[in-house]
Write a protein that holds these residues in place. Structure first.
Motif, PDB file in Angstrom:
ATOM      1  N   SER A 277       0.847  -1.191   0.000  1.00 15.46           N
ATOM      2  CA  SER A 277       0.000   0.000   0.000  1.00 15.46           C
ATOM      3  C   SER A 277       0.884   1.242   0.000  1.00 15.46           C
ATOM      4  O   SER A 277       1.693   1.436   0.905  1.00 15.46           O
ATOM      5  N   PHE A 278       0.731   2.091  -1.025  1.00 18.45           N
ATOM      6  CA  PHE A 278       1.540   3.306  -1.168  1.00 18.45           C
ATOM      7  C   PHE A 278       0.686   4.525  -0.812  1.00 18.45           C
ATOM      8  O   PHE A 278      -0.335   4.778  -1.448  1.00 18.45           O
ATOM      9  N   GLY A 279       1.117   5.275   0.179  1.00 18.80           N
ATOM     10  CA  GLY A 279       0.370   6.460   0.591  1.00 18.80           C
ATOM     11  C   GLY A 279       0.516   6.649   2.088  1.00 18.80           C
ATOM     12  O   GLY A 279       1.586   6.426   2.658  1.00 18.80           O
ATOM     13  N   GLY A 280      -0.580   7.041   2.726  1.00 20.71           N
ATOM     14  CA  GLY A 280      -0.591   7.191   4.173  1.00 20.71           C
ATOM     15  C   GLY A 280      -1.446   6.112   4.817  1.00 20.71           C
ATOM     16  O   GLY A 280      -1.813   5.116   4.179  1.00 20.71           O
ATOM     17  N   ASP A 281      -1.780   6.316   6.078  1.00 16.55           N
ATOM     18  CA  ASP A 281      -2.607   5.341   6.787  1.00 16.55           C
ATOM     19  C   ASP A 281      -3.987   5.203   6.164  1.00 16.55           C
ATOM     20  O   ASP A 281      -4.562   4.116   6.144  1.00 16.55           O
ATOM     21  N   GLY A 282      -4.530   6.315   5.653  1.00 16.58           N
ATOM     22  CA  GLY A 282      -5.852   6.268   5.022  1.00 16.58           C
ATOM     23  C   GLY A 282      -5.876   5.348   3.819  1.00 16.58           C
ATOM     24  O   GLY A 282      -6.851   4.615   3.594  1.00 16.58           O
ATOM     25  N   THR A 283      -4.806   5.359   3.043  1.00 15.70           N
ATOM     26  CA  THR A 283      -4.707   4.470   1.877  1.00 15.70           C
ATOM     27  C   THR A 283      -4.676   3.011   2.322  1.00 15.70           C
ATOM     28  O   THR A 283      -5.349   2.156   1.738  1.00 15.70           O
ATOM     29  N   LEU A 284      -3.907   2.733   3.365  1.00 19.40           N
ATOM     30  CA  LEU A 284      -3.850   1.355   3.862  1.00 19.40           C
ATOM     31  C   LEU A 284      -5.228   0.908   4.342  1.00 19.40           C
ATOM     32  O   LEU A 284      -5.651  -0.227   4.075  1.00 19.40           O
ATOM     33  N   LEU A 285      -5.950   1.793   5.029  1.00 23.42           N
ATOM     34  CA  LEU A 285      -7.294   1.441   5.491  1.00 23.42           C
ATOM     35  C   LEU A 285      -8.206   1.115   4.316  1.00 23.42           C
ATOM     36  O   LEU A 285      -8.999   0.171   4.363  1.00 23.42           O
ATOM     37  N   ARG A 286      -8.083   1.887   3.238  1.00 24.88           N
ATOM     38  CA  ARG A 286      -8.950   1.649   2.070  1.00 24.88           C
ATOM     39  C   ARG A 286      -8.542   0.389   1.306  1.00 24.88           C
ATOM     40  O   ARG A 286      -9.360  -0.196   0.592  1.00 24.88           O
ATOM     41  N   SER A 287      -7.296  -0.034   1.453  1.00 24.80           N
ATOM     42  CA  SER A 287      -6.856  -1.250   0.760  1.00 24.80           C
ATOM     43  C   SER A 287      -7.537  -2.493   1.319  1.00 24.80           C
ATOM     44  O   SER A 287      -7.557  -3.551   0.671  1.00 24.80           O
ATOM     45  N   ILE A 288      -8.105  -2.394   2.507  1.00 21.16           N
ATOM     46  CA  ILE A 288      -8.800  -3.531   3.111  1.00 21.16           C
ATOM     47  C   ILE A 288      -9.972  -3.975   2.236  1.00 21.16           C
ATOM     48  O   ILE A 288     -10.354  -5.148   2.239  1.00 21.16           O
ATOM     49  N   ALA A 289     -10.516  -3.048   1.443  1.00 19.69           N
ATOM     50  CA  ALA A 289     -11.642  -3.385   0.572  1.00 19.69           C
ATOM     51  C   ALA A 289     -11.292  -4.473  -0.433  1.00 19.69           C
ATOM     52  O   ALA A 289     -12.155  -5.253  -0.838  1.00 19.69           O
TER      53      ALA A 289
ATOM     54  N   PHE B 128       1.437   6.119  10.649  1.00 17.70           N
ATOM     55  CA  PHE B 128       1.600   5.259  11.818  1.00 17.70           C
ATOM     56  C   PHE B 128       1.544   3.786  11.427  1.00 17.70           C
ATOM     57  O   PHE B 128       2.333   2.973  11.900  1.00 17.70           O
ATOM     58  N   LEU B 129       0.610   3.439  10.546  1.00 16.83           N
ATOM     59  CA  LEU B 129       0.508   2.055  10.066  1.00 16.83           C
ATOM     60  C   LEU B 129       1.471   1.798   8.923  1.00 16.83           C
ATOM     61  O   LEU B 129       1.988   0.694   8.763  1.00 16.83           O
ATOM     62  N   THR B 130       1.684   2.819   8.107  1.00 15.94           N
ATOM     63  CA  THR B 130       2.602   2.696   6.959  1.00 15.94           C
ATOM     64  C   THR B 130       4.005   3.081   7.424  1.00 15.94           C
ATOM     65  O   THR B 130       4.484   4.174   7.151  1.00 15.94           O
ATOM     66  N   SER B 131       4.651   2.150   8.103  1.00 24.50           N
ATOM     67  CA  SER B 131       5.889   2.482   8.811  1.00 24.50           C
ATOM     68  C   SER B 131       7.132   2.492   7.925  1.00 24.50           C
ATOM     69  O   SER B 131       8.176   3.015   8.317  1.00 24.50           O
ATOM     70  N   LEU B 132       7.044   1.899   6.707  1.00 23.05           N
ATOM     71  CA  LEU B 132       8.218   1.894   5.824  1.00 23.05           C
ATOM     72  C   LEU B 132       8.320   3.236   5.095  1.00 23.05           C
ATOM     73  O   LEU B 132       7.496   3.557   4.242  1.00 23.05           O
ATOM     74  N   LYS B 133       9.330   4.010   5.448  1.00 26.66           N
ATOM     75  CA  LYS B 133       9.518   5.324   4.833  1.00 26.66           C
ATOM     76  C   LYS B 133      10.081   5.182   3.426  1.00 26.66           C
ATOM     77  O   LYS B 133      10.849   4.265   3.145  1.00 26.66           O
ATOM     78  N   LYS B 134       9.713   6.115   2.568  1.00 22.03           N
ATOM     79  CA  LYS B 134      10.202   6.065   1.176  1.00 22.03           C
ATOM     80  C   LYS B 134      11.721   6.180   1.132  1.00 22.03           C
ATOM     81  O   LYS B 134      12.368   5.648   0.232  1.00 22.03           O
ATOM     82  N   GLU B 135      12.318   6.880   2.113  1.00 22.84           N
ATOM     83  CA  GLU B 135      13.779   7.022   2.150  1.00 22.84           C
ATOM     84  C   GLU B 135      14.467   5.695   2.481  1.00 22.84           C
ATOM     85  O   GLU B 135      15.660   5.538   2.212  1.00 22.84           O
ATOM     86  N   GLU B 136      13.728   4.761   3.075  1.00 16.11           N
ATOM     87  CA  GLU B 136      14.301   3.467   3.455  1.00 16.11           C
ATOM     88  C   GLU B 136      13.728   2.351   2.608  1.00 16.11           C
ATOM     89  O   GLU B 136      13.804   1.168   2.986  1.00 16.11           O
TER      90      GLU B 136
END
Length: 293
Positions: A67-79, A98-106
């Motif tokens: 899931s690429f984005g923020g926590d809201g995107t991850l929540l919507r991916s549940i669909a 908070f849920l999307t803990s993998l930073k783009k820099e890493e």
């Protein structure tokens, strides 16, 4: 391994991040498919990209969803994941994450950890909502990973929220609304409203009134095996119900029934990323200039 690439944002940061993951997958000989809405940004006549629909449940041939984005995107991916047991790895191209803990820099290091199986799965419970009078739009996805929130609509008057737990009367909240939060959601809206933090594996919910007109009314923790029955009345004919980021209008003549969903969602926690570390880094939990550890 076959990977589903999910996003709802077409900003340059997200597109570049997805392109980097596609290059990585191609170099490592992993199969992947991209959500249809992002297809136009990755058209390649010589090597067409496989697409999947956001309107359908993912095939179980997929091993993981990124899931690429923020926590809201991850929540919507549940669909698209629902009860398939397909784990979700959140890649943060947004803000707090908070849920999307993998930073783009890493990103590349994180992908190396994932494919080296240096991670664990965090099982997260969801809330399920039913209404006495069926609401078609709500019935399509009646689940919430973070919280179900009741709030006012078209009025500044308080709501009267009559709440029953396991057929026993709890109380009638006189408040602007009520948050029913899972452990995952306890670090979101509920926290901002003075609620406690629950660790992800806690088998509990938080009942947290929003601006209650009673100084003795405080958040309450109950078992996630409980079943709630809620009736709302106000000067308006309708009130609002949100399931994570999805908002619905509900007649005050309707009755809500909330219980634990019959399935759980798996999220990926990479090696070196753990809950208490995220609390300290993202929410500055326990931060004290006297603390040197």
């Amino acid at each position: 391994m076959k990977i589903a690439l999910f996003s709802e944002y077409d900003n340059l940061i997200t597109i570049d991040c997805i392109r980097e993951v596609i290059d990585y997958c191609q170099n490592k000989k992993h199969d992947f498919a991209l959500i249809e809405s992002m297809g136009p940004y990755f058209e390649n006549k010589n090597s067409p990209v496989q697409l999947f629909s956001a309107e359908k449940l993912l095939s179980k041939e997929f091993d993981v969803l990124f899931s690429f984005g923020g926590d809201g995107t991850l929540l919507r991916s549940i669909a698209v994941v629902r009860d398939s047991e397909i784990p979700i790895l959140g890649i943060n191209t947004g803000h707090l994450g908070f849920l999307t803990s993998l930073k783009k820099e890493e990103l590349l290091n994180g992908l190396d950890l994932f494919f080296a199986e240096k991670f664990k799965l965090i099982r997260r419970s969801l809330l399920a909502l039913e209404t006495e009078n069926k609401i078609d739009s709500l019935a399509q996805l009646p689940f919430a990973l973070n919280e179900i929130t009741l709030s006012r609509k078209n009025t500044t008057s308080m709501l009267s929220i009559q709440t029953t737990v396991n057929e026993e009367p709890l109380t009638t909240y006189w408040a602007d609304g009520l948050i029913i939060a899972t452990p995952t959601g306890s670090t979101g809206y509920s926290l901002s409203s003075g609620g406690p933090i629950l660790t992800p594996g806690t088998a509990s919910w938080v009942l947290n009134p929003i601006a209650p007109h009673n100084i003795n009314m405080r958040p309450l923790i109950i078992s996630d095996k409980a079943q709630l029955k809620i009736n709302v009345s106000s000067r308006a004919k309708e009130f609002l119900v949100s399931l994570d980021s999805r908002l619905y209008s509900v007649s005050q003549d309707n009755t809500l029934y909330i219980k634990k969903a019959p399935f759980m969602v798996n999220t990926v926690e990479l090696e070196g990323h753990f809950f208490f570390k995220t609390l300290r880094e993202k929410l500055f939990w326990g931060q004290d200039t006297r603390n040197t550890q």
